[in-house]
Structures are given as structure tokens and as C-alpha cells.
Design an enzyme around this catalytic site. Structure first.
Site, PDB file in Angstrom:
ATOM      1  CE  LYS A   1      -4.153  -2.222   1.258  1.00 20.66           C
ATOM      2  NZ  LYS A   1      -3.634  -3.589   1.473  1.00 20.66           N
TER       3      LYS A   1
HETATM    4  C1  PLP Z   1      -4.223  -4.724   0.918  1.00 24.28           C
HETATM    5  C2  PLP Z   1      -3.386  -5.944   0.790  1.00 24.28           C
HETATM    6  C3  PLP Z   1      -3.699  -6.977  -0.124  1.00 24.28           C
HETATM    7  C4  PLP Z   1      -4.926  -6.936  -0.990  1.00 24.28           C
HETATM    8  O1  PLP Z   1      -4.855  -5.973  -1.991  1.00 24.28           O
HETATM    9  P1  PLP Z   1      -6.183  -5.475  -2.743  1.00 24.28           P
HETATM   10  O2  PLP Z   1      -5.773  -4.299  -3.527  1.00 24.28           O
HETATM   11  O3  PLP Z   1      -7.172  -5.139  -1.661  1.00 24.28           O
HETATM   12  O4  PLP Z   1      -6.655  -6.609  -3.591  1.00 24.28           O
HETATM   13  C5  PLP Z   1      -2.833  -8.059  -0.196  1.00 24.28           C
HETATM   14  N1  PLP Z   1      -1.750  -8.159   0.599  1.00 24.28           N
HETATM   15  C6  PLP Z   1      -1.430  -7.197   1.492  1.00 24.28           C
HETATM   16  C7  PLP Z   1      -0.233  -7.388   2.351  1.00 24.28           C
HETATM   17  C8  PLP Z   1      -2.228  -6.066   1.631  1.00 24.28           C
HETATM   18  O5  PLP Z   1      -1.898  -5.122   2.531  1.00 24.28           O
END
Ligand code: PLP
Length: 487
Positions: free
Chosen positions: A117
Site C-alpha cells: 500500500k
Molecule cells: C491490501 C493488501 C492486499 C490486498 O490488496 P487489494 O488491492 O485489496 O486486492 C494483499 N496483501 C497485502 C499485504 C495487503 O496489505
């Protein structure tokens, strides 16, 4: 380039907006999600030109195809300020790690909070600061987090002019590491609100505050949730960066077809929850990046795998949403999925509205299995899927550690497990590494019997002084806190 809502009537162009108008917004007023009017096309010659660029300059090239209301020099400066080796640990920003021939991990998890993120949120922080200064405005970001999103938002917004963050989280329910990451921030513009309740209580309070339109306007309340188009767009860049690295030594098949340059295909496997990450892969593919398959990997919360296997999209209630050892993928509905379905349906806003508004509200599901469009999800758009369970995660973490000496986190393990089910000879598979194992230490210990490696800058963070306000799950208390701290 303008942006339109996934629920806009096809003959109505009145609501189309430019990038900076939607930057600080969430949903479109009609309840849809924003997407660009069309996907700019990147041809083989352009790909060859981009191949040698730094990550920051590649980001600029991709973003500038979508953003025409920030002067190019400013946008380039924002990209260069965001994607630095200092913040992301390496000059490559998203280095590729080879596991075996044709199978790679792409590290999206070397940013400040060790999860993917950061890739988008760090850019968003700089874009927000830029745009708010330009407008002479302020923004108070109110959010709810169970871990990754909240910390990524706080690390992106800390110390930024014009922005405050009020982040609610369930008191005592995040891992000690996650709590330490967030609560040790001493920046005056970051406010941690630990709520005596569960994550849903936090989310309900955020919704209640946002639904109070007078309060929302007076205190300039905004969000940074995963449906923000700027976040998705920032994620498109690392699909290009991964492709360039995986095809570095063989940019085209041997021998290259006459008249073609960059035609070597790669596939990506993406640990998925809200469909934000893999939707960026879809956008990259629509722009012309030679992607063969986009592998959607889910955990036990398999809403998306069910859709790609059967054509039925069925959202789950909270009782049917499992708490798993890859918690950032524990979702009951995939908030970005509407974007892909809009494209799948030939960008029919009326039909998208009827599925996501009328049918989901009435029955909690829709069924495209008999719709000719559904077959196109795999055939024309490259989507395949699979599911991974706790036992799969343990086995994959162990196997990867034993065979390659590489420690992976639980979410990445889901991605790798499903990737192996979709390997195609001659096509490299890139698994997106979405977090580092240290964030989910408990399961690593369960799988390997030892603690995960901890990057030096995180040693001892649990002992740092904490800045957090504990409060009841009471909307009035949250509002009072915001009022007091918006002076
Ligand atoms: C948010 C997240 C995901 C999922 O990603 P999306 O964009 O919601 O599909 C997968 N792995 C981690 C570590 C995350 O923080």
C-alpha cells in the site's frame, strides 16, 4: 483525459471530471467508481524507450498519460520526490527476486510500512499536499484500519502541510508490531484513535461521521480508501517495472517476429482482497503491456475466485467472512471489482449500475454465467484465479524457505501457491510480494519455527513511546476529538 463513473449513462458526458477534481474524492456522486474515459495505448517503441528509465521517471511517463491538470515539471518533481531509494530501500524501488527459471517475486513491500500500500499511498501524500496548497485548502482524513491501510496512510501523510489524519483502529486487536508502527508516530498531524470495539465498529463510526454532511463540510473530512483512482493509477507503474526486469535479458522471443519489438509476454499473480492491486494490472494490460495472465489469488475469503470460476459474484456477510492468517485479504466484497466489470460489460454504465446497485442491494449477488461477456474475462482480459488456505500458506512458506532460502509473508504465499497452478511454459510468472514476513510473524513462527527477519530500522519499535487516544465506540466522541484537534 477526463474520468467517468462506472455508473454513468453512456450518452451522458456531463459528469466527466479531470484528475485533480477527483483526487480528493472517493466515490462518484452516482455511487460508481471513477475510471479514465479511455486507456492510453503504449506501443512497442514506447516500451523500448521506457525500459531504461528510473522508477520515478517511469512513474512520471505513465501518470502523465492520465494527468493533464498538473504541469509536467511539477508532476515529475512529485514522482522523483516520492520514489527514492531512501524511502523504498533500493534504487530499483520494486526489485525482482528470481526463485527459479521463469518464476519471480516482485518486492512491493520495501516502503515505510513494509506492505504494497506504500507504493500508492506515498505518492498520494505528495499529490494531496501539492493540490491542497494550490487550492489553499485543508483536508482531514478520517479512516478505519485493521492494520496495513492505516499505517500506510499515516506514513504517507505525516508532516504534510494541510493534511491531518484521524485513524481509528480496534483497541488491542492489531499485532504489537502494527500498533508500534502506527502509535510511535510523533507527528502533530497524525492522530491515532484506538476504539473499544472491533474493526466494523470503527468503520461504522467513520461512515456515520461522513454521512453527517454538515459536519463533513465544516471539518473538510476526506478519505484515502482503496477506491481512489489516484491510488490505483500509481499501482499501474510497478506492472511495467516488473515486466522490464523479467524480460531484461530477452526483451523479445527468439527470433523476434518481423516488425515487432517488445512482445515477450509475462504473467502476474496477485494476492487479492479488494481487487485494487490486480485492477491496476488490468489497466496496464489494457494500455498494451504484454501481459498474458492476471492471476487473482484469494485466501479462504474467495469471493473473487468464485466469480472467475463460475460467473457468480456473491458478497458475504460478516458471519461468512473468515479471519485468516492473510488478514489484509479478509474481505466480504471487493470494492474495486466494479471497475473491471464495467470494462467487461463493454463500459455499459446502466448495466453496471443494475448489477452493483440494484441486484447486489436486493439479493447480495449477481450471475453473469450465462452472459457472453463472462467468457471474455479469461479469453480477452487474461483473468484466471485460485484459492489458498492456511495449510497452503504454511506449506508454501516452508517450501520457499527450504528450496530457495527465501522467507515470504502469508499474503505473498497465497499468491505463489496459486501462481504455481497457472504456470505456462515460455511465459515468466511474476508474483507480487505484498508484505514482508515481519508483519505477520506469528504464522512464520508456525511455519518455520523461527522469527522472521526484521529490517534494522524496526528493531525495538515496540518499546517506543506511544501516541494514541483510547475511546469508546461512540460517534460523538470521535466528532468531539476532531473538533478539538482542527484548530
Ligand atoms: C491490501 C493488501 C492486499 C490486498 O490488496 P487489494 O488491492 O485489496 O486486492 C494483499 N496483501 C497485502 C499485504 C495487503 O496489505
Amino acid at each position: 483525459m477526463k474520468d467517468l463513473s462506472t455508473r454513468a449513462a453512456s450518452n451522458d458526458k456531463s459528469d466527466r471530471k479531470r484528475f485533480c477534481e477527483i483526487l480528493l474524492e472517493g466515490l462518484a456522486p452516482d455511487g460508481g467508481l471513477y475510471l479514465p474515459e479511455s486507456y492510453p495505448q503504449v506501443d512497442a517503441a514506447t516500451l523500448s524507450k521506457w525500459r531504461g528509465l528510473s522508477y520515478a521517471d517511469l512513474a512520471f511517463e505513465v501518470l502523465s498519460l492520465y494527468i493533464d491538470d498538473i504541469p509536467a515539471a511539477d508532476l515529475k518533481a512529485i514522482c522523483r520526490k516520492t520514489y527514492t531509494a531512501e524511502v523504498f530501500g533500493t534504487a530499483e524501488i520494486v526489485p525482482l527476486k528470481k526463485l527459479q527459471d521463469g518464476l519471480y517475486l516482485e518486492a512491493l513491500s520495501n516502503g515505510p510500512t513494509l506492505a504494497f500500500k506504500d507504493m500508492a499511498m506515498q505518492l498520494l501524500g505528495n499529490l494531496f499536499e501539492y493540490e491542497l496548497a494550490r487550492r489553499g485548502e485543508e483536508l482531514n482524513i478520517l479512516g478505519a484500519t485493521s492494520g496495513d491501510t492505516g499505517s500506510a496512510a499515516e506514513y504517507a501523510m505525516r508532516g504534510k502541510q494541510g493534511v491531518r489524519v484521524f485513524m481509528t483502529s480496534p483497541y488491542g486487536r492489531m499485532s504489537p508490531f502494527q500498533q508500534a508502527q502506527m502509535f510511535s508516530l510523533q507527528d502533530a498531524n497524525i492522530h491515532n484513535l484506538a476504539v473499544k470495539g472491533v474493526f466494523d465498529d470503527c468503520q461504522d463510526m467513520v461512515k456515520a461521521v461522513s454521512n453527517d454532511l454538515a459536519f463533513k463540510r465544516q471539518y473538510k473530512i476526506g478519505t484515502v480508501n482503496s477506491i481512489n483512482w489516484a491510488r490505483l493509477m500509481a499501482q499501474v507503474v510497478y506492472y511495467f517495472a516488473g515486466y522490464f526486469q523479467a524480460t531484461k535479458n530477452s526483451p523479445h522471443p527468439n527470433p523476434p517476429p518481423a516488425g515487432e519489438g517488445e512482445t515477450q509476454k509475462v504473467s502476474f499473480s496477485v494476492p487479492s482482497g479488494n481487487f485494487g492491486n490486480v485492477c491496476a494490472g488490468h489497466v496496464a494490460r489494457m494500455m498494451g503491456l504484454p501481459i498474458d495472465h492476471l492471476v487473482v489469488a484469494t485466501n479462504e475469503n474467495d469471493v473473487l475466485d468464485e466469480f472467475f470460476r463460475t460467473g457468480v459474484y456473491r458478497v458475504r456477510g460478516s458471519a461468512d467472512t473468515h479471519e485468516t492468517s492473510s488478514p489484509s485479504m479478509d474481505i466480504s466484497k471487493a470494492s474495486n471489482f466494479e471497475r473491471f466489470v464495467f470494462d467487461l460489460l463493454g463500459r455499459d454504465g446502466e448495466k453496471t449500475r443494475s448489477l452493483f446497485h440494484d441486484q447486489l442491494n436486493a439479493t447480495g449477488r449477481f450471475d453473469l454465467s450465462a452472459d457472453p461477456a463472462f467468457a471474455q474475462a479469461a479469453q480477452a482480459y487474461g483473468f484466471v484465479s485460485g484459492k489458498s488456505t492456511h495449510a497452503d500458506r504454511l506449506a508454501t512458506i516452508r517450501d520457499t524457505h527450504q528450496r530457495f532460502g527465501v522467507m515470504i509473508d502469508t499474503h505473498t504465499a497465497d499468491g505463489l501457491k496459486v501462481a504455481r497452478e497457472h504456470l505456462t511454459p515460455g511465459v515468466s510468472m511474476i508474483v507480487l510480494e505484498t508484505a514482508l514476513p515481519i508483519k505477520f510473524a506469528e504464522t512464520i513462527v508456525e511455519a518455520l519455527g523461527c522469527e522472521p527477519d526484521r529490517p534494522a530500522k524496526f528493531i525495538g519499535i515496540e518499546a517506543l513511546p506511544k501516541r494514541v487516544q483510547v475511546m469508546d465506540a461512540d460517534v460523538q466522541a470521535v466528532k468531539a476529538y476532531i473538533t478539538q484537534h482542527c484548530a
